[in-house]
Design a protein around this motif. Structure first.
Motif, PDB file in Angstrom:
ATOM      1  N   TRP A  96       0.803  -1.228   0.000  1.00 47.82           N
ATOM      2  CA  TRP A  96       0.000   0.000   0.000  1.00 47.82           C
ATOM      3  C   TRP A  96       0.840   1.285   0.000  1.00 47.82           C
ATOM      4  O   TRP A  96       0.543   2.233  -0.746  1.00 47.82           O
ATOM      5  CB  TRP A  96      -0.944  -0.033   1.198  1.00 47.82           C
ATOM      6  CG  TRP A  96      -2.054   0.973   1.173  1.00 47.82           C
ATOM      7  CD1 TRP A  96      -2.423   1.772   0.128  1.00 47.82           C
ATOM      8  CD2 TRP A  96      -2.950   1.277   2.241  1.00 47.82           C
ATOM      9  NE1 TRP A  96      -3.490   2.553   0.467  1.00 47.82           N
ATOM     10  CE2 TRP A  96      -3.831   2.275   1.773  1.00 47.82           C
ATOM     11  CE3 TRP A  96      -3.101   0.805   3.530  1.00 47.82           C
ATOM     12  CZ2 TRP A  96      -4.842   2.800   2.563  1.00 47.82           C
ATOM     13  CZ3 TRP A  96      -4.119   1.332   4.319  1.00 47.82           C
ATOM     14  CH2 TRP A  96      -4.970   2.319   3.838  1.00 47.82           C
ATOM     15  N   HIS A 140      -8.937   5.355  -8.918  1.00 45.73           N
ATOM     16  CA  HIS A 140      -7.991   5.966  -7.991  1.00 45.73           C
ATOM     17  C   HIS A 140      -7.680   4.980  -6.864  1.00 45.73           C
ATOM     18  O   HIS A 140      -8.603   4.430  -6.250  1.00 45.73           O
ATOM     19  CB  HIS A 140      -8.564   7.249  -7.384  1.00 45.73           C
ATOM     20  CG  HIS A 140      -8.301   8.460  -8.217  1.00 45.73           C
ATOM     21  ND1 HIS A 140      -9.138   9.553  -8.235  1.00 45.73           N
ATOM     22  CD2 HIS A 140      -7.282   8.767  -9.065  1.00 45.73           C
ATOM     23  CE1 HIS A 140      -8.655  10.469  -9.045  1.00 45.73           C
ATOM     24  NE2 HIS A 140      -7.534  10.021  -9.555  1.00 45.73           N
ATOM     25  N   TRP A 141      -6.395   4.779  -6.609  1.00 45.57           N
ATOM     26  CA  TRP A 141      -5.965   3.995  -5.449  1.00 45.57           C
ATOM     27  C   TRP A 141      -5.526   4.986  -4.383  1.00 45.57           C
ATOM     28  O   TRP A 141      -4.506   5.645  -4.505  1.00 45.57           O
ATOM     29  CB  TRP A 141      -4.817   3.075  -5.847  1.00 45.57           C
ATOM     30  CG  TRP A 141      -4.356   2.134  -4.762  1.00 45.57           C
ATOM     31  CD1 TRP A 141      -4.993   1.855  -3.592  1.00 45.57           C
ATOM     32  CD2 TRP A 141      -3.151   1.354  -4.766  1.00 45.57           C
ATOM     33  NE1 TRP A 141      -4.269   0.940  -2.854  1.00 45.57           N
ATOM     34  CE2 TRP A 141      -3.139   0.616  -3.557  1.00 45.57           C
ATOM     35  CE3 TRP A 141      -2.104   1.203  -5.666  1.00 45.57           C
ATOM     36  CZ2 TRP A 141      -2.089  -0.240  -3.233  1.00 45.57           C
ATOM     37  CZ3 TRP A 141      -1.064   0.347  -5.351  1.00 45.57           C
ATOM     38  CH2 TRP A 141      -1.057  -0.369  -4.139  1.00 45.57           C
ATOM     39  N   THR A 146       1.907   3.824  -3.084  1.00 48.74           N
ATOM     40  CA  THR A 146       1.165   4.961  -3.641  1.00 48.74           C
ATOM     41  C   THR A 146       1.867   6.268  -3.289  1.00 48.74           C
ATOM     42  O   THR A 146       2.055   7.136  -4.148  1.00 48.74           O
ATOM     43  CB  THR A 146      -0.273   4.988  -3.101  1.00 48.74           C
ATOM     44  OG1 THR A 146      -0.249   5.009  -1.658  1.00 48.74           O
ATOM     45  CG2 THR A 146      -1.053   3.764  -3.550  1.00 48.74           C
ATOM     46  N   CYS A 201      -4.338  10.184  -3.933  1.00 48.50           N
ATOM     47  CA  CYS A 201      -4.800   9.136  -4.834  1.00 48.50           C
ATOM     48  C   CYS A 201      -3.865   8.972  -6.024  1.00 48.50           C
ATOM     49  O   CYS A 201      -3.456   9.962  -6.641  1.00 48.50           O
ATOM     50  CB  CYS A 201      -6.211   9.451  -5.329  1.00 48.50           C
ATOM     51  SG  CYS A 201      -7.473   9.348  -4.031  1.00 48.50           S
ATOM     52  N   CYS A 213     -12.888   5.507  -6.264  1.00 48.23           N
ATOM     53  CA  CYS A 213     -11.737   5.559  -5.365  1.00 48.23           C
ATOM     54  C   CYS A 213     -11.749   4.328  -4.461  1.00 48.23           C
ATOM     55  O   CYS A 213     -12.784   4.004  -3.853  1.00 48.23           O
ATOM     56  CB  CYS A 213     -11.780   6.832  -4.533  1.00 48.23           C
ATOM     57  SG  CYS A 213     -10.360   7.053  -3.437  1.00 48.23           S
ATOM     58  N   HIS A 214     -10.609   3.653  -4.355  1.00 47.27           N
ATOM     59  CA  HIS A 214     -10.479   2.466  -3.520  1.00 47.27           C
ATOM     60  C   HIS A 214      -9.214   2.591  -2.676  1.00 47.27           C
ATOM     61  O   HIS A 214      -8.174   3.044  -3.164  1.00 47.27           O
ATOM     62  CB  HIS A 214     -10.415   1.207  -4.377  1.00 47.27           C
ATOM     63  CG  HIS A 214     -11.594   1.036  -5.282  1.00 47.27           C
ATOM     64  ND1 HIS A 214     -12.772   0.460  -4.867  1.00 47.27           N
ATOM     65  CD2 HIS A 214     -11.792   1.395  -6.583  1.00 47.27           C
ATOM     66  CE1 HIS A 214     -13.635   0.448  -5.870  1.00 47.27           C
ATOM     67  NE2 HIS A 214     -13.073   1.013  -6.923  1.00 47.27           N
ATOM     68  N   TRP A 220      -2.895  -3.807  -1.525  1.00 45.52           N
ATOM     69  CA  TRP A 220      -3.135  -4.598  -2.727  1.00 45.52           C
ATOM     70  C   TRP A 220      -2.275  -5.851  -2.594  1.00 45.52           C
ATOM     71  O   TRP A 220      -1.144  -5.908  -3.068  1.00 45.52           O
ATOM     72  CB  TRP A 220      -2.736  -3.794  -3.954  1.00 45.52           C
ATOM     73  CG  TRP A 220      -3.324  -4.286  -5.247  1.00 45.52           C
ATOM     74  CD1 TRP A 220      -3.807  -5.526  -5.510  1.00 45.52           C
ATOM     75  CD2 TRP A 220      -3.487  -3.518  -6.442  1.00 45.52           C
ATOM     76  NE1 TRP A 220      -4.266  -5.599  -6.789  1.00 45.52           N
ATOM     77  CE2 TRP A 220      -4.085  -4.381  -7.400  1.00 45.52           C
ATOM     78  CE3 TRP A 220      -3.192  -2.215  -6.803  1.00 45.52           C
ATOM     79  CZ2 TRP A 220      -4.381  -3.958  -8.694  1.00 45.52           C
ATOM     80  CZ3 TRP A 220      -3.485  -1.797  -8.086  1.00 45.52           C
ATOM     81  CH2 TRP A 220      -4.075  -2.651  -9.016  1.00 45.52           C
TER      82      TRP A 220
END
Length: 476
Positions: free
Chosen positions: A115, A150-151, A118, A158, A262-263, A267
């Motif tokens: 994560w 969007h992550w 990002t 994001c 958006c999430h 991952w």
């Protein structure tokens, strides 16, 4: 797929071929998925310049025909934050030297990323992450194919992500192995039907083209451009053109209506099960990373120069070597594809032995650097006999509560204190269990402080003064 050391050498050769391929094919464009081969090529040019090739590379980057992904290599959940930041540290230099925009990152084949990446990518100026996830039994595509979203990272920012089709889809689904436009037409009809069933939302289909056989980690396919030219000339279907990731982003934005979904969250890379097959070396790499962080932190502390001749330069080289080896241990490829079925064939053993060597070399260099730095900060002589105290250093930014233990004979044996002895004892302390003797009872170690305790026991105090001792253990 080659052993790690050989792969480095081959990838620079492939880059040379890619530049030449672009020169010979004006419509061709090439994307170097990761930066490590490019930085390796730049280092090779320092020893053996190739001015014409370098000029051509710069020109192709300026024309937008040669693109470079932002990550150094595919990583795994094993990487910590500093190792994630290592993956993009060459981006500013590559932008300056090659002129490439480097606004996209790629995670092809692999099905997840930690994560915090990002934040790392956004800080490096990356505007789009493109995936080409492999669903071959080791995971699934999050949210589906050809999805733009969007992550959201831990800090709330994001990162735009496009979940593309599996890498190599063009070669595979258009039947490039058959080498004819007719075969491509059959492939397109099947692929078009798949897009309809997926409710494909775009006016285009993004497909990646690699070497047809084998598809992994190889140079340009010489048959690619002639086949595409024949397809377009015969108008066999929608026109095919080569693009880079930087060209994809504005197209995605232009065809997106409203805010992107958006999430947030990790991952998870379910494909990284290879690390569980190497528990001993996995533990070795973890211990090596702890010692590397210790050496890095100690190198910033005062305490004067080391009394070991040449130690200063050696420590710097050791830290650099450990840093690279341990980061490469976290690279995604654990063993070649045939290693599960044929673990003892030469190809499997070559790959696994080189992979294990990354953990071993990383630990050895980190241990050397940590021992040298602890000796320096403690102010120890090059050689002496007997001990008066043991110094422990907490390399973390926060305080920890530890119960230090040392071998019992330290209290009884008038041992020699030198480099050979230190190597032996540092290995022993790594595995020391309940048989050890408490050094100074229970100690509270403030972040970045040196704690000195008498071998006779008692309560240690917190002090920035140099203690006579030699070893520090990072506790969690």
């Amino acid at each position: 797929m080659h052993p790690p050391g050989v792969e480095d050498a081959l990838q620079t050769d492939y880059l040379r071929q890619a530049v030449d391929w672009c020169r010979r094919n004006p419509q061709g464009k090439w994307t170097a998925e990761v930066t490590r081969p490019v930085t390796t090529l730049l280092e090779e040019w320092k020893e053996q310049p190739e001015p014409e090739l370098e000029k051509d590379l710069r020109q192709l980057c300026a024309e937008g025909r040669f693109s470079i992904g932002a990550l150094a290599f595919h990583t795994t959940p094993l990487a910590d934050r500093l190792e994630l930041e290592m993956l993009v540290e060459e981006v500013p230099r590559l932008r300056r030297v090659t002129g490439a925009a480097i606004r996209c990152a790629f995670q092809h084949d692999i099905n997840g990323l930690p994560w915090p990446v990002t934040e790392v990518l956004l800080d490096a100026g990356v505007e789009l992450l493109i995936t080409g996830i492999n669903e071959g039994g080791q995971g699934r595509v999050v949210l589906g194919r050809d999805v733009f979203f969007h992550w959201q990272g831990p800090d709330g920012r994001c990162l735009p992500v496009y979940n593309a089709d599996h890498y190599g889809a063009m070669n595979r689904d258009f039947h490039f192995m058959e080498g004819s436009v007719g075969a491509m037409v059959r492939g397109w009809e099947s692929y078009r039907q798949k897009l309809v069933e997926q409710n494909h939302a775009w006016s285009f289909a993004l497909m990646t083209a690699t070497m047809t056989q084998p598809c992994d980690c190889n140079p340009p396919d010489e048959e690619l451009v002639p086949l595409v030219e024949a397809w377009n000339r015969e108008k066999a279907g929608p026109p095919i053109r080569f693009i880079t990731g930087e060209e994809l982003l504005p197209r995605l934005k232009a065809e997106s209506s409203g805010p992107l979904p958006c999430h947030a969250g990790d991952w998870t890379d379910w494909w990284n099960f290879g690390c569980a097959s190497t528990p001993f070396h996995m533990a070795m790499a973890r211990r090596g990373r702890r010692r590397l962080r210790l050496a890095q932190r100690l190198s910033k502390e005062g305490g004067g120069a080391s009394r070991l001749l040449g130690a200063g330069a050696r420590v710097g080289r050791a830290i650099a070597a450990a840093r690279e080896k341990l980061a490469l241990w976290n690279e995604h490829t654990w063993n070649p594809y045939l290693s599960v079925m044929y673990p003892d064939v030469l190809h499997s053993r070559l790959h696994s032995d080189q992979k294990y060597g990354l953990a071993a070399d990383g630990f050895a260099w980190a241990d050397l650097a940590a021992r040298h730095e602890m000796e320096r900060v403690s102010g120890n002589p090059v050689e002496s006999r007997g001990f008066s105290s043991v110094a422990l250093f907490n390399p973390q930014d926060h305080a920890i509560h530890v119960t230090p233990r040392v071998p019992k004979e330290w209290l009884e044996w008038n041992a020699s204190h030198n480099q050979a002895w230190l190597f032996h004892q540092s290995a022993r302390l790594e595995y020391l269990g309940a048989g050890g003797e408490n050094v100074a009872g229970s100690l509270h170690c403030g972040g970045g402080f040196l704690v000195q305790g008498s071998l006779g026991g008692g309560s240690g105090g917190r002090s920035t003064a140099n203690g006579f001792g030699f070893f520090a253990q990072q506790a969690s």
